[in-house]
Design an enzyme around this catalytic site. Structure first.
Site, PDB file in Angstrom:
ATOM      1  N   ILE A  13       1.176  -1.392  -0.131  1.00 31.87           N
ATOM      2  CA  ILE A  13      -0.041   0.024   0.038  1.00 31.87           C
ATOM      3  C   ILE A  13       0.517   1.378   0.112  1.00 31.87           C
ATOM      4  CG2 ILE A  13      -1.719   1.485   1.323  1.00 31.87           C
ATOM      5  CD1 ILE A  13      -2.937  -1.849   2.322  1.00 31.87           C
ATOM      6  N   THR A  37      11.897  -4.653   4.763  1.00 26.35           N
ATOM      7  CA  THR A  37      11.617  -5.977   5.129  1.00 26.35           C
ATOM      8  C   THR A  37      11.347  -7.388   3.843  1.00 26.35           C
ATOM      9  OG1 THR A  37       9.833  -6.181   5.076  1.00 26.35           O
ATOM     10  CG2 THR A  37      10.387  -5.477   7.625  1.00 26.35           C
ATOM     11  N   SER A  86       2.348  -6.992   8.303  1.00 28.24           N
ATOM     12  CA  SER A  86       0.813  -7.053   7.774  1.00 28.24           C
ATOM     13  C   SER A  86       0.850  -8.656   7.706  1.00 28.24           C
ATOM     14  CB  SER A  86       1.064  -5.844   6.744  1.00 28.24           C
ATOM     15  OG  SER A  86       1.507  -6.845   5.395  1.00 28.24           O
ATOM     16  N   THR A 126      -5.957  -0.821  10.075  1.00 24.22           N
ATOM     17  CA  THR A 126      -7.366  -1.850   9.713  1.00 24.22           C
ATOM     18  C   THR A 126      -8.457  -1.875  10.133  1.00 24.22           C
ATOM     19  OG1 THR A 126      -7.406  -4.209   9.480  1.00 24.22           O
ATOM     20  CG2 THR A 126      -5.906  -3.578  10.906  1.00 24.22           C
ATOM     21  N   ASP A 127      -9.190  -3.035   9.495  1.00 25.60           N
ATOM     22  CA  ASP A 127     -11.043  -2.948  10.181  1.00 25.60           C
ATOM     23  C   ASP A 127     -10.897  -4.253  11.017  1.00 25.60           C
ATOM     24  OD1 ASP A 127     -10.560  -5.167   8.521  1.00 25.60           O
ATOM     25  OD2 ASP A 127     -12.255  -4.759   6.975  1.00 25.60           O
ATOM     26  N   GLU A 128      -9.498  -5.017  10.870  1.00 23.31           N
ATOM     27  CA  GLU A 128      -9.025  -5.948  11.611  1.00 23.31           C
ATOM     28  C   GLU A 128      -9.148  -5.751  13.403  1.00 23.31           C
ATOM     29  OE1 GLU A 128      -6.606  -9.169  10.448  1.00 23.31           O
ATOM     30  OE2 GLU A 128      -7.135  -8.599   8.621  1.00 23.31           O
ATOM     31  N   TYR A 151      -1.336 -10.430  15.331  1.00 25.14           N
ATOM     32  CA  TYR A 151      -1.493  -9.127  14.082  1.00 25.14           C
ATOM     33  C   TYR A 151      -2.206  -8.307  14.145  1.00 25.14           C
ATOM     34  CZ  TYR A 151      -2.842  -6.209   9.679  1.00 25.14           C
ATOM     35  OH  TYR A 151      -2.975  -5.282   9.398  1.00 25.14           O
ATOM     36  N   LYS A 155      -2.055  -4.125  16.277  1.00 26.62           N
ATOM     37  CA  LYS A 155      -2.867  -2.847  15.207  1.00 26.62           C
ATOM     38  C   LYS A 155      -3.649  -2.224  16.454  1.00 26.62           C
ATOM     39  CE  LYS A 155      -1.908  -2.002  11.479  1.00 26.62           C
ATOM     40  NZ  LYS A 155      -0.651  -0.631  10.845  1.00 26.62           N
TER      41      LYS A 155
HETATM   42  P1  NAD Z   1       3.111  -4.428   3.618  1.00 24.58           P
HETATM   43  O1  NAD Z   1       4.339  -5.924   4.369  1.00 24.58           O
HETATM   44  O2  NAD Z   1       3.537  -4.911   1.922  1.00 24.58           O
HETATM   45  O3  NAD Z   1       4.588  -4.149   3.641  1.00 24.58           O
HETATM   46  C1  NAD Z   1       5.517  -3.044   5.069  1.00 24.58           C
HETATM   47  C2  NAD Z   1       6.318  -2.506   4.529  1.00 24.58           C
HETATM   48  O4  NAD Z   1       6.681  -1.951   6.097  1.00 24.58           O
HETATM   49  C3  NAD Z   1       7.343  -3.153   3.392  1.00 24.58           C
HETATM   50  O5  NAD Z   1       7.392  -2.118   2.917  1.00 24.58           O
HETATM   51  C4  NAD Z   1       8.170  -3.351   5.293  1.00 24.58           C
HETATM   52  O6  NAD Z   1       9.628  -2.941   4.431  1.00 24.58           O
HETATM   53  C5  NAD Z   1       8.275  -2.346   5.697  1.00 24.58           C
HETATM   54  N1  NAD Z   1       8.171  -2.118   7.766  1.00 24.58           N
HETATM   55  C6  NAD Z   1       8.050  -3.061   8.044  1.00 24.58           C
HETATM   56  N2  NAD Z   1       8.354  -3.577   9.489  1.00 24.58           N
HETATM   57  C7  NAD Z   1       9.089  -2.195   9.013  1.00 24.58           C
HETATM   58  C8  NAD Z   1      10.078  -1.537  10.792  1.00 24.58           C
HETATM   59  N3  NAD Z   1      10.381  -2.007  11.570  1.00 24.58           N
HETATM   60  N4  NAD Z   1      10.684  -0.653  10.152  1.00 24.58           N
HETATM   61  C9  NAD Z   1      10.459   0.265   9.088  1.00 24.58           C
HETATM   62  N5  NAD Z   1       9.708  -0.414   7.258  1.00 24.58           N
HETATM   63  C10 NAD Z   1       9.168  -1.510   8.428  1.00 24.58           C
HETATM   64  O7  NAD Z   1       1.821  -4.216   3.985  1.00 24.58           O
HETATM   65  P2  NAD Z   1       0.480  -3.424   3.187  1.00 24.58           P
HETATM   66  O8  NAD Z   1      -0.213  -4.151   3.069  1.00 24.58           O
HETATM   67  O9  NAD Z   1       0.712  -2.274   2.562  1.00 24.58           O
HETATM   68  O10 NAD Z   1       0.572  -2.865   4.281  1.00 24.58           O
HETATM   69  C11 NAD Z   1       0.506  -1.164   5.435  1.00 24.58           C
HETATM   70  C12 NAD Z   1      -0.209  -1.046   6.284  1.00 24.58           C
HETATM   71  O11 NAD Z   1      -1.964  -1.083   5.852  1.00 24.58           O
HETATM   72  C13 NAD Z   1       0.020  -1.440   7.187  1.00 24.58           C
HETATM   73  O12 NAD Z   1      -0.013  -0.665   7.987  1.00 24.58           O
HETATM   74  C14 NAD Z   1      -1.229  -2.940   7.200  1.00 24.58           C
HETATM   75  O13 NAD Z   1      -2.211  -3.264   9.360  1.00 24.58           O
HETATM   76  C15 NAD Z   1      -2.251  -1.667   6.949  1.00 24.58           C
HETATM   77  N6  NAD Z   1      -3.657  -2.380   6.051  1.00 24.58           N
HETATM   78  C16 NAD Z   1      -3.021  -3.370   5.887  1.00 24.58           C
HETATM   79  C17 NAD Z   1      -4.079  -3.345   4.852  1.00 24.58           C
HETATM   80  C18 NAD Z   1      -4.265  -5.062   3.400  1.00 24.58           C
HETATM   81  O14 NAD Z   1      -5.362  -5.561   2.929  1.00 24.58           O
HETATM   82  N7  NAD Z   1      -3.169  -5.455   2.938  1.00 24.58           N
HETATM   83  C19 NAD Z   1      -5.584  -3.054   4.791  1.00 24.58           C
HETATM   84  C20 NAD Z   1      -5.765  -2.283   5.803  1.00 24.58           C
HETATM   85  C21 NAD Z   1      -4.914  -1.843   6.173  1.00 24.58           C
HETATM   86  O1  TDX Z   2      -3.803 -18.830   1.305  1.00 19.70           O
HETATM   87  C1  TDX Z   2      -4.292 -19.182   1.851  1.00 19.70           C
HETATM   88  N1  TDX Z   2      -5.460 -19.341   2.015  1.00 19.70           N
HETATM   89  C2  TDX Z   2      -7.080 -18.180   2.428  1.00 19.70           C
HETATM   90  O2  TDX Z   2      -8.024 -18.888   2.982  1.00 19.70           O
HETATM   91  C3  TDX Z   2      -4.821 -17.403   2.176  1.00 19.70           C
HETATM   92  C4  TDX Z   2      -3.743 -16.431   2.378  1.00 19.70           C
HETATM   93  C5  TDX Z   2      -5.858 -16.565   3.121  1.00 19.70           C
HETATM   94  N2  TDX Z   2      -7.494 -17.162   3.208  1.00 19.70           N
HETATM   95  C6  TDX Z   2      -7.920 -16.989   3.088  1.00 19.70           C
HETATM   96  C7  TDX Z   2      -8.026 -15.812   4.525  1.00 19.70           C
HETATM   97  C8  TDX Z   2      -8.512 -15.027   4.853  1.00 19.70           C
HETATM   98  O3  TDX Z   2     -10.326 -15.626   5.159  1.00 19.70           O
HETATM   99  O4  TDX Z   2      -8.571 -15.421   2.815  1.00 19.70           O
HETATM  100  C9  TDX Z   2      -9.124 -13.871   3.088  1.00 19.70           C
HETATM  101  C10 TDX Z   2      -7.739 -13.061   2.835  1.00 19.70           C
HETATM  102  O5  TDX Z   2      -6.614 -13.374   3.141  1.00 19.70           O
HETATM  103  P1  TDX Z   2      -5.276 -12.425   3.800  1.00 19.70           P
HETATM  104  O6  TDX Z   2      -5.186 -12.109   2.169  1.00 19.70           O
HETATM  105  O7  TDX Z   2      -4.275 -12.774   4.015  1.00 19.70           O
HETATM  106  O8  TDX Z   2      -6.110 -11.410   4.161  1.00 19.70           O
HETATM  107  P2  TDX Z   2      -6.352 -11.313   6.220  1.00 19.70           P
HETATM  108  O9  TDX Z   2      -6.519 -12.226   7.019  1.00 19.70           O
HETATM  109  O10 TDX Z   2      -8.077 -11.124   5.427  1.00 19.70           O
HETATM  110  O11 TDX Z   2      -6.021  -9.737   6.271  1.00 19.70           O
HETATM  111  C11 TDX Z   2      -5.526  -8.385   5.199  1.00 19.70           C
HETATM  112  O12 TDX Z   2      -6.586  -7.508   5.030  1.00 19.70           O
HETATM  113  C12 TDX Z   2      -6.530  -6.452   7.025  1.00 19.70           C
HETATM  114  C13 TDX Z   2      -4.670  -8.010   5.455  1.00 19.70           C
HETATM  115  O13 TDX Z   2      -3.030  -8.639   5.108  1.00 19.70           O
HETATM  116  C14 TDX Z   2      -3.810  -7.251   6.486  1.00 19.70           C
HETATM  117  O14 TDX Z   2      -2.831  -6.898   6.754  1.00 19.70           O
HETATM  118  C15 TDX Z   2      -5.392  -6.188   7.154  1.00 19.70           C
HETATM  119  O15 TDX Z   2      -4.992  -5.511   7.846  1.00 19.70           O
END
Ligand code: NAD
Ligand code: TDX
Length: 337
Positions: A13, A37, A86, A126-128, A151, A155
């Site tokens: 993101i 990372t 994340s 996050t909504d989680e 996780y 958060k």
């Molecule tokens: P991601 O895992 O793809 O990226 C995380 C980034 O943070 C990476 O570039 C990593 O190197 C960096 N990072 C981790 N630990 C660090 C540290 N200690 N110092 C500096 N950098 C560090 O995650 P994402 O999916 O892009 O999520 C970004 C943010 O959005 C997170 O805070 C996550 O909780 C939140 N979020 C994600 C989702 C989703 O669906 N992916 C949804 C809602 C909220």
């Molecule tokens: O192999 C899989 N099989 C499966 O059934 C994986 C990786 C996931 N799943 C399911 C678990 C969840 O119900 O799919 C759904 C989505 O899983 P993830 O992509 O791991 O997302 P989720 O656990 O919902 O969390 C995500 O949304 C909120 C992000 O990873 C978080 O960073 C964010 O906060």
């Protein structure tokens, strides 16, 4: 020119945010602090690496001295904290780094923001943090925080820490809580990219439990447009939910991906459920829509097609990732399938 400390800007993101802002704005200078990372990838930022309004610093948000140095050097106006561990499954395999990066790291950024003074601190949450829903109802900003995984509890802890800095010190903190994102550059441990890549590689698609868990999907650019609006108009001390009201059962997402790629449903394999697996997430985003005028612009059908296309066109990007460490992680989680 306003200066923003963007943390975690090499992740999914965060890198979409950096690319989006540098493409659309010329009044903001971004300093991207990222530890790189397993989830951080400078390939995501190739288009902007030499942009005049951009600087990349490899470093850890838990590093007090480095963070202090950066605040002194740049006098940031804003902080947007995307940096986090994340992935829920990884937090089940080991939670310590989640506490360190997500909770301690956020605290280091808050303390520096308090010391130096800033105009706004946007905590990307996050909504989680709200826990799990039954078959009906939506998360609103007043839904009690009730996280279930290591996780999501990390958060939630960082959200509460951030809000305490508003209440105690008057630090202008705003929290965003977004639903599941999809789009380019998402690391292939998450559902959508994992299923696309496994389908393309003819591997099994591991669906947890009965596959009927529900997630509410939003395109990453819509999320980042909301973050931009919250940065500028969000009211200090407030929480804003972000979501596009696009609930999907996991199994339906997986079948959709297979059908777009013309692969057989026989690739689906139901596997042991994720421990503590939240059943359903669904977001009420009426607050940000009514108060700040944001609304999602991408519809799911088009944006999921574009996302699949992106993974088809960018095989080099993910083929470089799914080696070495990734294979070890994959085996630990999914065994030999
Ligand atoms: P991601 O895992 O793809 O990226 C995380 C980034 O943070 C990476 O570039 C990593 O190197 C960096 N990072 C981790 N630990 C660090 C540290 N200690 N110092 C500096 N950098 C560090 O995650 P994402 O999916 O892009 O999520 C970004 C943010 O959005 C997170 O805070 C996550 O909780 C939140 N979020 C994600 C989702 C989703 O669906 N992916 C949804 C809602 C909220
Ligand atoms: O192999 C899989 N099989 C499966 O059934 C994986 C990786 C996931 N799943 C399911 C678990 C969840 O119900 O799919 C759904 C989505 O899983 P993830 O992509 O791991 O997302 P989720 O656990 O919902 O969390 C995500 O949304 C909120 C992000 O990873 C978080 O960073 C964010 O906060």
């Amino acid at each position: 020119m306003k200066k923003i400390l963007v943390t975690g800007g090499a992740g999914f993101i965060g890198s979409n945010f950096v690319n989006y802002i540098l493409t659309n704005r010329d009044d903001l200078f971004l300093v991207n602090l990222d530890k790189l990372t397993y989830a951080g990838n400078l390939e995501n930022l190739k288009e902007v690496e030499n942009h005049k309004n951009y600087s990349f610093i490899k470093g850890d948000i838990t590093n007090n001295e480095l963070v202090d140095y950066l605040f002194k050097k740049y006098s940031f106006n804003y902080v947007i904290n995307f940096a986090a561990e994340s992935h829920v499954d990884r937090s089940i395999l080991g939670s310590e780094v989640f506490f360190r990066s997500n909770v301690v790291g956020t605290n280091v950024l808050l303390e520096a923001s308090r010391r130096y003074g800033i105009e706004k601190f946007v905590q990307i949450s996050t909504d989680e943090v709200y826990g799990s829903l039954g078959p009906t109802g939506l998360f609103t900003e007043t839904t009690p925080v009730s996280p279930n995984s290591p996780y999501s509890s990390s958060k939630a802890a960082s959200d509460l820490m951030a809000l305490s800095f508003f209440h105690t010190f008057g630090l202008p903190v705003v929290i965003t809580r977004c639903s599941n994102n999809y789009g380019p550059f998402q690391f292939p441990e998450k559902l959508i990219p994992l299923m696309i890549i496994n389908s393309l590689n003819g591997k099994k698609l591991p669906v947890y439990g009965d596959g009927l868990n529900v997630r509410d999907w939003v395109y990453v650019i819509d999320h980042n447009r909301a973050v931009e609006i919250v940065l500028e108009q969000g009211k200090a001390g407030e929480v804003y939910n972000i979501g596009a009201s696009r609930e999907m059962k996991n199994i339906n997402i997986v079948k959709l991906i297979l059908s777009k790629l013309t692969k057989p449903e026989g690739l689906i394999e139901y596997v042991k459920d994720r421990p503590g697996h939240d059943r359903r997430y669904a977001i009420d985003s009426s607050k940000i829509q009514n108060e700040l005028g944001w609304k999602p612009e991408f519809d799911f059908e088009n944006a999921i097609n574009e996302t699949i296309e992106w993974y088809l066109k960018n095989k080099n990007w993910w083929q470089g990732i799914i080696t070495g460490e990734y294979q070890k992680y994959y085996k630990t989680l999914y065994g030999d399938r």
